[in-house]
Scaffold this motif. Sequence first.
Motif, PDB file in Angstrom:
ATOM      1  N   GLY A   4      47.751  39.838  -5.618  1.00 21.77           N
ATOM      2  CA  GLY A   4      47.349  40.255  -3.928  1.00 21.77           C
ATOM      3  C   GLY A   4      45.573  40.094  -4.123  1.00 21.77           C
ATOM      4  O   GLY A   4      45.885  39.948  -3.031  1.00 21.77           O
ATOM      5  N   LEU A   5      44.785  39.377  -5.225  1.00 19.02           N
ATOM      6  CA  LEU A   5      43.399  39.124  -4.315  1.00 19.02           C
ATOM      7  C   LEU A   5      43.929  37.765  -3.577  1.00 19.02           C
ATOM      8  O   LEU A   5      44.804  36.825  -3.828  1.00 19.02           O
ATOM      9  CB  LEU A   5      42.808  38.875  -5.967  1.00 19.02           C
ATOM     10  CG  LEU A   5      42.854  40.180  -6.202  1.00 19.02           C
ATOM     11  CD1 LEU A   5      41.772  39.559  -7.729  1.00 19.02           C
ATOM     12  CD2 LEU A   5      42.033  40.768  -5.726  1.00 19.02           C
ATOM     13  N   VAL A   6      43.214  37.632  -2.415  1.00 21.59           N
ATOM     14  CA  VAL A   6      43.118  35.877  -1.487  1.00 21.59           C
ATOM     15  C   VAL A   6      41.884  34.854  -2.940  1.00 21.59           C
ATOM     16  O   VAL A   6      40.494  34.932  -2.468  1.00 21.59           O
ATOM     17  CB  VAL A   6      42.531  35.641  -0.570  1.00 21.59           C
ATOM     18  CG1 VAL A   6      42.224  35.049   0.506  1.00 21.59           C
ATOM     19  CG2 VAL A   6      44.229  36.920   0.170  1.00 21.59           C
ATOM     20  N   LEU A  51      39.685  29.129  -7.652  1.00 21.75           N
ATOM     21  CA  LEU A  51      40.382  28.675  -8.949  1.00 21.75           C
ATOM     22  C   LEU A  51      40.148  27.819  -9.362  1.00 21.75           C
ATOM     23  O   LEU A  51      40.268  27.488 -10.807  1.00 21.75           O
ATOM     24  CB  LEU A  51      41.731  28.130  -8.563  1.00 21.75           C
ATOM     25  CG  LEU A  51      42.587  28.666  -7.390  1.00 21.75           C
ATOM     26  CD1 LEU A  51      43.659  28.462  -6.020  1.00 21.75           C
ATOM     27  CD2 LEU A  51      43.126  30.695  -8.253  1.00 21.75           C
ATOM     28  N   THR A  52      38.896  26.834  -9.148  1.00 24.98           N
ATOM     29  CA  THR A  52      37.776  25.422  -9.735  1.00 24.98           C
ATOM     30  C   THR A  52      37.605  26.711 -10.847  1.00 24.98           C
ATOM     31  O   THR A  52      38.039  26.087 -12.293  1.00 24.98           O
ATOM     32  CB  THR A  52      37.999  24.661  -8.932  1.00 24.98           C
ATOM     33  OG1 THR A  52      38.709  24.495  -7.548  1.00 24.98           O
ATOM     34  CG2 THR A  52      36.885  23.545 -10.046  1.00 24.98           C
ATOM     35  N   CYS A 111      49.340  36.530  -5.392  1.00 28.57           N
ATOM     36  CA  CYS A 111      47.911  36.351  -4.714  1.00 28.57           C
ATOM     37  C   CYS A 111      48.727  34.613  -3.630  1.00 28.57           C
ATOM     38  O   CYS A 111      49.496  33.947  -4.350  1.00 28.57           O
ATOM     39  CB  CYS A 111      47.347  35.507  -6.249  1.00 28.57           C
ATOM     40  SG  CYS A 111      46.173  36.699  -7.151  1.00 28.57           S
ATOM     41  N   PRO A 112      48.225  34.602  -2.675  1.00 22.45           N
ATOM     42  CA  PRO A 112      48.688  33.187  -1.978  1.00 22.45           C
ATOM     43  C   PRO A 112      48.313  31.870  -2.274  1.00 22.45           C
ATOM     44  O   PRO A 112      47.231  31.669  -1.398  1.00 22.45           O
ATOM     45  CB  PRO A 112      48.886  33.870  -0.567  1.00 22.45           C
ATOM     46  CG  PRO A 112      47.554  34.760  -0.559  1.00 22.45           C
ATOM     47  CD  PRO A 112      47.431  35.146  -2.184  1.00 22.45           C
ATOM     48  N   PHE A 123      53.552  34.073 -11.462  1.00 20.55           N
ATOM     49  CA  PHE A 123      53.131  33.539 -10.597  1.00 20.55           C
ATOM     50  C   PHE A 123      54.437  34.135  -9.460  1.00 20.55           C
ATOM     51  O   PHE A 123      54.746  33.419  -8.774  1.00 20.55           O
ATOM     52  CB  PHE A 123      52.830  31.899 -10.017  1.00 20.55           C
ATOM     53  CG  PHE A 123      52.413  31.280 -11.260  1.00 20.55           C
ATOM     54  CD1 PHE A 123      51.492  31.626 -10.864  1.00 20.55           C
ATOM     55  CD2 PHE A 123      53.142  30.615 -12.483  1.00 20.55           C
ATOM     56  CE1 PHE A 123      49.613  31.354 -12.022  1.00 20.55           C
ATOM     57  CE2 PHE A 123      51.427  30.402 -13.633  1.00 20.55           C
ATOM     58  CZ  PHE A 123      50.513  30.152 -13.340  1.00 20.55           C
ATOM     59  N   THR A 124      55.011  35.263  -9.459  1.00 23.71           N
ATOM     60  CA  THR A 124      55.991  36.104  -8.593  1.00 23.71           C
ATOM     61  C   THR A 124      55.110  35.846  -7.027  1.00 23.71           C
ATOM     62  O   THR A 124      53.663  36.123  -6.978  1.00 23.71           O
ATOM     63  CB  THR A 124      56.201  37.427  -8.996  1.00 23.71           C
ATOM     64  OG1 THR A 124      56.395  37.398 -10.403  1.00 23.71           O
ATOM     65  CG2 THR A 124      56.843  38.322  -8.142  1.00 23.71           C
ATOM     66  N   GLY A 125      55.738  35.540  -6.093  1.00 24.60           N
ATOM     67  CA  GLY A 125      55.265  35.736  -4.302  1.00 24.60           C
ATOM     68  C   GLY A 125      53.783  35.666  -4.361  1.00 24.60           C
ATOM     69  O   GLY A 125      53.250  35.599  -3.653  1.00 24.60           O
ATOM     70  N   CYS A 126      53.651  33.777  -4.655  1.00 23.83           N
ATOM     71  CA  CYS A 126      52.466  33.054  -4.935  1.00 23.83           C
ATOM     72  C   CYS A 126      52.954  32.315  -3.684  1.00 23.83           C
ATOM     73  O   CYS A 126      51.905  31.059  -3.244  1.00 23.83           O
ATOM     74  CB  CYS A 126      51.845  32.583  -6.006  1.00 23.83           C
ATOM     75  SG  CYS A 126      51.425  33.338  -7.292  1.00 23.83           S
ATOM     76  N   ASN A 127      53.280  32.131  -3.112  1.00 24.00           N
ATOM     77  CA  ASN A 127      54.198  31.354  -1.348  1.00 24.00           C
ATOM     78  C   ASN A 127      54.315  29.612  -1.895  1.00 24.00           C
ATOM     79  O   ASN A 127      53.953  28.762  -1.300  1.00 24.00           O
ATOM     80  CB  ASN A 127      52.954  31.540  -0.839  1.00 24.00           C
ATOM     81  CG  ASN A 127      52.715  32.137   0.014  1.00 24.00           C
ATOM     82  OD1 ASN A 127      53.616  32.985   0.102  1.00 24.00           O
ATOM     83  ND2 ASN A 127      51.543  32.684   0.714  1.00 24.00           N
ATOM     84  N   LEU A 128      55.582  29.726  -3.170  1.00 22.83           N
ATOM     85  CA  LEU A 128      55.549  28.464  -3.553  1.00 22.83           C
ATOM     86  C   LEU A 128      56.544  27.408  -3.772  1.00 22.83           C
ATOM     87  O   LEU A 128      57.265  28.471  -3.030  1.00 22.83           O
ATOM     88  CB  LEU A 128      54.679  28.198  -5.122  1.00 22.83           C
ATOM     89  CG  LEU A 128      54.141  28.792  -5.949  1.00 22.83           C
ATOM     90  CD1 LEU A 128      54.727  29.369  -7.609  1.00 22.83           C
ATOM     91  CD2 LEU A 128      52.728  28.701  -6.322  1.00 22.83           C
ATOM     92  N   THR A 129      56.962  26.296  -3.742  1.00 22.21           N
ATOM     93  CA  THR A 129      57.960  25.830  -2.821  1.00 22.21           C
ATOM     94  C   THR A 129      58.178  24.682  -4.296  1.00 22.21           C
ATOM     95  O   THR A 129      58.669  25.065  -4.958  1.00 22.21           O
ATOM     96  CB  THR A 129      57.065  24.867  -1.634  1.00 22.21           C
ATOM     97  OG1 THR A 129      56.390  23.724  -2.563  1.00 22.21           O
ATOM     98  CG2 THR A 129      56.395  25.636  -0.536  1.00 22.21           C
ATOM     99  N   TRP A 130      58.590  23.902  -3.703  1.00 18.44           N
ATOM    100  CA  TRP A 130      59.509  23.538  -5.168  1.00 18.44           C
ATOM    101  C   TRP A 130      58.984  22.568  -5.498  1.00 18.44           C
ATOM    102  O   TRP A 130      58.509  22.201  -6.747  1.00 18.44           O
ATOM    103  CB  TRP A 130      60.684  22.089  -4.432  1.00 18.44           C
ATOM    104  CG  TRP A 130      60.476  21.483  -3.580  1.00 18.44           C
ATOM    105  CD1 TRP A 130      60.188  21.512  -2.285  1.00 18.44           C
ATOM    106  CD2 TRP A 130      59.948  19.524  -4.053  1.00 18.44           C
ATOM    107  NE1 TRP A 130      59.930  19.926  -1.272  1.00 18.44           N
ATOM    108  CE2 TRP A 130      59.366  19.517  -2.668  1.00 18.44           C
ATOM    109  CE3 TRP A 130      59.951  19.284  -5.052  1.00 18.44           C
ATOM    110  CZ2 TRP A 130      59.280  18.263  -3.096  1.00 18.44           C
ATOM    111  CZ3 TRP A 130      59.233  17.548  -5.283  1.00 18.44           C
ATOM    112  CH2 TRP A 130      58.560  17.045  -3.451  1.00 18.44           C
TER     113      TRP A 130
END
Length: 378
Positions: A129-131, A137-138, A158-159, A183-190
């Motif tokens: 849940g961290l932003v 990330l780098t 984490c979005p 990576f559950t619920g990480c605002n990912l797409t295809w």
Amino acid sequence: MIESVKLRRDSAADFYSHYEYLCALQDSVPLPAVRACLREGVLDFNADRLRVVDWAPLLNTLKVNKNLPLISIKSFFQPWLGDTVSDRSRVCRSRIPAVRSKDVSFQLCKALKGCLSVSGALKNLELNGLVLRERDLTILTKGLNKSTSLVHLSLANCPIGDGGLEIICQGIKNSITLKTVNFTGCNLTWQGADHMAKILKYQTMRRHEETWAESLRYRRPDLDCMAGLRRVTLNCNTLVGDLGASAFAESLSEDLWLRALDLQQCGLTNEGANAFLKALETNRTLVILDIRKNPLIDHSVMKAVIKKVIQNGRSAKSEYQWVTSPSVKESTKTARQKKKTIILGSGRKGKATIRIVFFLANSYPKLLNQVLLCFFER
């Protein structure tokens, strides 16, 4: 021995003692939320409870520590839930936890990079849940590249989006120890699914080369001992869809190592499920392919996919289990915690106030009706 060197060695071996020492230097005490599990060698706390001044001693201890096997840092902050527009400007600053600021999140990832680089004990890293921004990330990826012990990485809720996952993948693909990622619920797409599928392809190619080299030495390659991912979890990313499923299916058709793939609530239809069915005709190592809670997949197709992976699991010693969807647990926990006070009628003794705990109210509407009925009959 120089005093600073001795202090650094002591802090690397004993997280709690050094954290306590640094807190004393700034006239504070170790936070109960942080120290709760430290005696068991686990750092597990809710980051929303820490103020800006609380982070300095914690991070300075974390970046040099070598003995923690598990680090779990969570944030449950949901901005402005239930507030009206007029309330937001008045209370938003006081409500936002320090961990949501750019500086604190960067310093946290910098400390984690240091810990990952020096620790030979850290096996589980969970950031929930961290932003995390691009620069966070780098620098975290640099730590992942240097880690020699990390087995499980979770950035659940984490979005980070597709761009953030692409950065993290640079630290995943060459890891020699990492086995599972979440990576559950990480605002990912295809596109995010495609990034992960490319990592699986890259690792497959590298392991095929290693297998070929072993065969030239007249050795039988041990597939289970080879480096690479064994479980990928992408639950609750509803925009993954059939394009993401097809990318995974293509990589799985020639993969001999991945054991579990979780794609609950990912917007899959029969097209994506059928792509997996085709891949399972040649794949005999995948023992879990979780595409449940995708309502657009027909029951018969879902049954065929699950039957295939169960057949794979019969011939292998599986350490991987089917998991419950995170959204179910969270909704249950939220429902149990909700409380409301209802004023019902008035009588000779004044107004009767009943505090009703609505635990699982959606699941037990009849029970709730009986409670209200008993009250009115009285």
